[in-house]
Design an enzyme around this catalytic site. Sequence first.
Site, PDB file in Angstrom:
ATOM      1  N   GLY A 153      81.480 -23.289  -8.844  1.00 28.96           N
ATOM      2  CA  GLY A 153      81.474 -23.291  -7.391  1.00 28.96           C
ATOM      3  C   GLY A 153      80.288 -22.574  -6.791  1.00 28.96           C
ATOM      4  N   THR A 183      88.125 -28.498 -11.847  1.00 24.71           N
ATOM      5  CA  THR A 183      88.874 -28.697 -10.596  1.00 24.71           C
ATOM      6  C   THR A 183      89.326 -30.147 -10.527  1.00 24.71           C
ATOM      7  OG1 THR A 183      87.563 -27.105  -9.388  1.00 24.71           O
ATOM      8  CG2 THR A 183      88.635 -28.802  -8.064  1.00 24.71           C
ATOM      9  N   THR A 219      83.210 -30.823  -9.277  1.00 27.91           N
ATOM     10  CA  THR A 219      83.841 -29.852 -10.165  1.00 27.91           C
ATOM     11  C   THR A 219      82.722 -29.143 -10.925  1.00 27.91           C
ATOM     12  OG1 THR A 219      85.346 -29.555 -12.043  1.00 27.91           O
ATOM     13  CG2 THR A 219      84.207 -31.651 -11.922  1.00 27.91           C
ATOM     14  N   GLY A 220      82.999 -27.911 -11.319  1.00 26.44           N
ATOM     15  CA  GLY A 220      81.968 -27.142 -12.018  1.00 26.44           C
ATOM     16  C   GLY A 220      81.896 -25.745 -11.454  1.00 26.44           C
ATOM     17  N   ARG A 237      87.856 -14.066  -4.907  1.00 26.85           N
ATOM     18  CA  ARG A 237      86.704 -14.977  -5.093  1.00 26.85           C
ATOM     19  C   ARG A 237      87.114 -16.403  -4.710  1.00 26.85           C
ATOM     20  NH1 ARG A 237      85.852 -19.941  -8.054  1.00 26.85           N
ATOM     21  NH2 ARG A 237      83.664 -20.091  -8.585  1.00 26.85           N
ATOM     22  N   VAL A 238      86.255 -17.089  -3.978  1.00 20.42           N
ATOM     23  CA  VAL A 238      86.525 -18.484  -3.599  1.00 20.42           C
ATOM     24  C   VAL A 238      85.341 -19.335  -4.035  1.00 20.42           C
ATOM     25  CG1 VAL A 238      86.957 -20.070  -1.682  1.00 20.42           C
ATOM     26  CG2 VAL A 238      87.922 -17.765  -1.636  1.00 20.42           C
ATOM     27  N   GLY A 239      85.627 -20.484  -4.633  1.00 18.43           N
ATOM     28  CA  GLY A 239      84.561 -21.394  -5.060  1.00 18.43           C
ATOM     29  C   GLY A 239      84.345 -22.511  -4.052  1.00 18.43           C
ATOM     30  N   ASP A 240      83.819 -23.611  -4.545  1.00 19.41           N
ATOM     31  CA  ASP A 240      83.458 -24.733  -3.672  1.00 19.41           C
ATOM     32  C   ASP A 240      84.661 -25.568  -3.227  1.00 19.41           C
ATOM     33  OD1 ASP A 240      83.521 -25.379  -6.556  1.00 19.41           O
ATOM     34  OD2 ASP A 240      83.328 -27.437  -5.819  1.00 19.41           O
TER      35      ASP A 240
HETATM   36  N1  GLY Z   1      84.727 -25.556  -8.874  1.00 21.04           N
HETATM   37  C1  GLY Z   1      85.795 -24.661  -8.755  1.00 21.04           C
HETATM   38  C2  GLY Z   1      85.422 -23.280  -8.566  1.00 21.04           C
HETATM   39  O1  GLY Z   1      84.293 -22.891  -8.829  1.00 21.04           O
HETATM   40  O2  GLY Z   1      86.270 -22.504  -8.155  1.00 21.04           O
END
Ligand code: GLY
Length: 320
Positions: free
Chosen positions: A208, A154, A205-206, A182-185
């Site tokens: 989520g 990210t 980043t990584g 799907r949604v991450g961090d």
């Molecule tokens: N860090 C971005 C995600 O997991 O979507």
Amino acid sequence: MNKPTWGIIATWRMAFDGIAAASQQLQCEVNAEAAVVQAIKMVEDYPFYKSVGFGGLPNEKGIVELDAAFMHGTTMAIGAVASVRDIANPILLAQRLSQERFNSFMVGEGAIEWAIANGFEQKNMLTERAKQHYAKKYRETISQGLSPYSGHDTVGIAAVDLQGDICVGTSTSGLFMKRPGRVGDSPVSGSGYYADSDIGAATATGLGEDLMKGCISYEIVRRMGEGMSPQQAAQSTVNDLEARLLKRYGRAGDLSVVCISKDGEFGAATNIENFSFSVATAAHEPAIYVCTCDNGETTYERASQEWLDAYQARITAPIV
Ligand code: GLY
């Protein structure tokens, strides 16, 4: 009162051109909001960065769904979008939503409709190259019953300006082959990003799913507020979260962070090899660093020309 200063830091090498441009602006009193947004927009527009914006990799149905966020650390205003399709610059949408009193975090169809109604540029974000990546990944994983999920990059950028404002933003296409929706961090306050102009800002980043378990960006800023240096705050937060995940959840995904204090000091920490970051401050010319993670300690050195050449060759290489 401390002497006014400026600084900007970003996850990954991909943000370097934006960081270098922003450094010119920040020293001429351009504000942190504009610097962060413009630098992220540059990453979104570059087709060879396959985890952000145009050219970002699609979900398991072959559709590019994008997440982005913006936070102003003085007013605490936040804007964010998740699962938006075919909008050229999600960061501009997130920034605009940060000006709204209500409805400032929007997802999917509602966000897309609002963006179109408010004149945001529409664009097919799925490139031919991303389609080739998808076909290759499908061949190598899903068609063989294997998990398609692996590392993810990210872009997160935090900046301090000469007026004392601190802002942070993120943008990502999220986990490659993620399930639709799907949604991450990255668009989630406190996880993918956090900024407080009295203290500093952090961005992550990584994976989520794991970064969110520790509200990692908020925690870094909180620790800086308690007196830790940015490097101590970043490192201790990554280490503590990784240890808790391993102990209680049985595994830990990729966790990488960068942060900057209101004094322009910065920190970076990771639990993976080859995490890179880009930084420029009043005391530090624009540079790219590559991290090494050894026994819970992150060290970093300037990216060599060899590393930079290999990076450029890798991101533009034909997909076979
Ligand atoms: N860090 C971005 C995600 O997991 O979507």
